[in-house]
Design an enzyme around this catalytic site. Structure first.
Site, PDB file in Angstrom:
ATOM      1  N   GLY A 128       0.869  -1.123  -0.015  1.00 27.54           N
ATOM      2  CA  GLY A 128       0.042  -0.004   0.113  1.00 27.54           C
ATOM      3  C   GLY A 128       0.664   1.333  -0.045  1.00 27.54           C
ATOM      4  N   GLU A 188       3.923  -6.457   1.329  1.00 25.49           N
ATOM      5  CA  GLU A 188       3.518  -6.568   0.047  1.00 25.49           C
ATOM      6  C   GLU A 188       3.311  -5.717  -1.191  1.00 25.49           C
ATOM      7  OE1 GLU A 188      -0.263  -8.411   0.972  1.00 25.49           O
ATOM      8  OE2 GLU A 188       0.548 -10.241   1.605  1.00 25.49           O
ATOM      9  N   GLY A 207       2.968  -3.577  -4.299  1.00 25.71           N
ATOM     10  CA  GLY A 207       2.716  -3.655  -5.695  1.00 25.71           C
ATOM     11  C   GLY A 207       3.118  -2.421  -6.496  1.00 25.71           C
ATOM     12  N   ARG A 208       2.106  -1.275  -6.121  1.00 25.80           N
ATOM     13  CA  ARG A 208       2.318  -0.013  -6.976  1.00 25.80           C
ATOM     14  C   ARG A 208       3.392   0.434  -6.719  1.00 25.80           C
ATOM     15  NH1 ARG A 208      -2.433   3.058  -7.489  1.00 25.80           N
ATOM     16  NH2 ARG A 208      -3.440   1.862  -5.999  1.00 25.80           N
ATOM     17  N   ARG A 224      -8.465   3.597 -14.651  1.00 27.17           N
ATOM     18  CA  ARG A 224      -8.301   4.049 -13.568  1.00 27.17           C
ATOM     19  C   ARG A 224      -9.148   5.400 -13.467  1.00 27.17           C
ATOM     20  NH1 ARG A 224      -4.059   5.495 -11.454  1.00 27.17           N
ATOM     21  NH2 ARG A 224      -4.348   5.241  -9.378  1.00 27.17           N
ATOM     22  N   TYR A 273     -12.112   5.519 -10.727  1.00 23.48           N
ATOM     23  CA  TYR A 273     -12.323   6.200  -9.559  1.00 23.48           C
ATOM     24  C   TYR A 273     -11.339   7.637  -9.673  1.00 23.48           C
ATOM     25  CZ  TYR A 273      -8.088   2.790  -9.119  1.00 23.48           C
ATOM     26  OH  TYR A 273      -7.302   1.770  -9.634  1.00 23.48           O
ATOM     27  N   CYS A 313     -16.356   4.327 -26.513  1.00 28.53           N
ATOM     28  CA  CYS A 313     -17.597   4.937 -26.980  1.00 28.53           C
ATOM     29  C   CYS A 313     -18.317   5.039 -25.594  1.00 28.53           C
ATOM     30  CB  CYS A 313     -18.494   4.078 -27.884  1.00 28.53           C
ATOM     31  SG  CYS A 313     -17.490   3.877 -29.372  1.00 28.53           S
ATOM     32  N   GLU A 314     -17.702   5.956 -24.769  1.00 29.61           N
ATOM     33  CA  GLU A 314     -18.127   6.243 -23.456  1.00 29.61           C
ATOM     34  C   GLU A 314     -17.795   7.395 -22.935  1.00 29.61           C
ATOM     35  OE1 GLU A 314     -19.234   4.171 -20.551  1.00 29.61           O
ATOM     36  OE2 GLU A 314     -19.541   2.502 -21.910  1.00 29.61           O
ATOM     37  N   TYR A 332      -1.422  -1.042 -11.976  1.00 29.87           N
ATOM     38  CA  TYR A 332      -3.028  -0.985 -12.407  1.00 29.87           C
ATOM     39  C   TYR A 332      -3.197  -0.502 -13.706  1.00 29.87           C
ATOM     40  CZ  TYR A 332      -2.469  -2.293  -7.464  1.00 29.87           C
ATOM     41  OH  TYR A 332      -2.063  -2.962  -6.320  1.00 29.87           O
TER      42      TYR A 332
END
Ligand SMILES: *Cc1c(COP(=O)(O)O)cnc(C)c1O
Length: 431
Positions: free
Chosen positions: A245, A287, A289-290, A328, A332, A359-360, A388
């Site tokens: 984290g 742990e 990741g990012r 991403r 969020y 198309c969004e 991510y």
């Protein structure tokens, strides 16, 4: 620049890991994921060495593969001494294909299927992080069938909100792990399982955490539980896994995290806390990741349509990727730093929303981006896309996923080739 691996050369082009991004775009096409392998190695080494120096023997970081999972990344992080966190049969198979030692894998996830559990046991995955009571029985049963004793850690939910630094005693409402009020029963049941060896406890408080304080708060709750577990069950864990984290800097507004310094704070706190409570000091696992891969990543896009806003409407610049390679923002509202990679010295007089190609209306890369009057064919770069992005990409609109190019010592090589329409159709059954 946002990070030290980003620069500008004499031609006014953006460089990444010392390489001209316009040359990479010309050679490999866009959209394109870049991964600065030297940076990944440096980040991995920072965790491995600091943890070795200040934590008990056996302390090691696990690379959380969910941030970026493809065969090549496991080669890199394992060779730097990290263990790996896997969350699905697909991640296990990918790491195995890369030659990773299954004994170094830790199997996570709040809903491992029976098939995945059997697969992991068959392939000798070293540890399971058991997420709940049902899974305890399922792993015990599978281990019995395979005739093995499976080493497990128990995932607890200390209820720390990492963004307010508060312990929420009712528990943060989420689907992961067992809340503290059920923790002793969870441990008791685990200790009863004949085919499980309970070697440790795990918690994970969240992501994009810029300070060690919430980890210290979580460690206090875990140590408190260890004290109760020792008194009530005579249980002594070898491993205390405090999860992942640590945050990374996506924009100038985000702080830098001094990871070695924060790791040392965690180490000192756990040591002190264990000794104060008369506990054996467990080996610690983290742990990340990012914080291992995020700033090692960059995405290159080519500008297509430019629509200057009229009558007060926003201006839009559309690129050849977007939510299909990086959802991403859509998920969020994630913020990024965008560079006009092919014209770094131009005057940034055009403020726009950089949009994707799906198309969004929610397919946005970034808002309020200032660019030197953009034109079709310009190259844009989005920084800090190593985590991510690739791992969350989709084929929405039947868009082919980009290639991923690894950069090491100024040399570029393909880590994952570009997807083709044939790849997309290959799973379709045409009668
Ligand atoms: C997501 C996750 C991680 C990695 O988190 P980062 O923010 O990428 O460091 C580690 N452990 C668990 C259990 C996770 O769910």
């Amino acid at each position: 620049m946002l990070h030290t691996n980003i620069g500008v050369n004499a031609a006014g082009h953006l460089t990444f890991a010392g390489v001209d991004t316009t040359e990479l775009a010309a050679r490999f096409g866009t959209p394109l994921y870049l991964l600065d392998e030297d940076r990944v190695r440096a980040r991995a080494r920072e965790y491995v060495q600091t943890m070795r120096e200040c934590m008990p023997e056996g302390s090691v970081p696990l690379y959380a593969g969910k941030a970026l999972s493809f065969a090549g990344i496991y080669r890199v992080v394992c060779s730097e001494g990290m263990n790996i966190d896997v969350v699905s049969q697909g991640e296990i198979a990918t790491a195995l294909a890369a030659g990773a030692d299954p004994a170094r894998m830790f199997f996570h996830g709040n809903n491992k299927t029976d098939a995945e559990i059997a697969y992991a046991i068959k392939n000798k995955v070293g540890h399971f992080i058991v997420d709940g009571f049902d899974e305890l029985c399922a792993v015990d049963r599978a281990a019995a069938e395979a005739g093995v004793i499976q080493r497990v850690l128990l995932r607890l939910t200390p209820g720390i909100d990492p963004h307010t630094f508060k312990a929420v005693n009712t528990g943060m409402d989420c689907q992961f792990g067992v809340q503290m009020d059920g923790a002793m029963r969870f441990l008791s049941e685990a200790l009863e399982c004949e085919h499980l060896s309970v070697v440790g406890l795990h918690c994970h408080i969240g992501s994009q955490v810029f300070d060690a304080q919430p980890f210290l708060d979580a460690a206090d709750i875990m140590l408190g539980f260890m004290q109760d577990a020792l008194t009530m069950r005579g249980f002594i864990p070898e491993l205390l896994d405090l999860g992942g984290g640590f945050g990374v800097r996506y924009t100038e507004a985000d702080p830098h995290v001094d990871i070695p310094a924060e790791i040392r704070r965690i180490a000192a706190h756990v040591r002190e806390g264990a000794s104060k409570r008369g506990l054996f000091e467990p080996a610690i696992m983290l742990e990340p990741g990012r914080s291992i891969v995020a700033d090692a990543g960059m995405t290159l896009y080519t500008v297509g349509q430019v629509k200057p806003g009229t009558l007060g409407a926003k201006s839009y610049v559309s690129v050849d990727g977007g939510m299909s390679d990086d959802p991403r923002f859509a998920l969020y509202g994630a913020r990024y730093t965008v560079y006009p990679a092919s014209r770094m010295n131009g005057e940034k007089d055009f403020v726009c929303t950089v949009a994707g190609r799906c198309c969004e209306s929610g397919d946005v890369v970034a808002e309020n981006v200032a660019l030197p009057s953009p034109r079709r064919g310009d190259l844009l770069a989005v920084a800090v896309t190593g985590a991510y992005n690739f791992s969350m990409a989709s084929n929405y609109n039947r868009v082919c996923r980009p290639a991923l190019v690894m950069l090491r010592g100024g040399e570029a090589r393909v880590g994952v080739r570009r997807e083709t329409p044939e790849d997309l159709i290959s799973r379709d059954v045409i009668e």
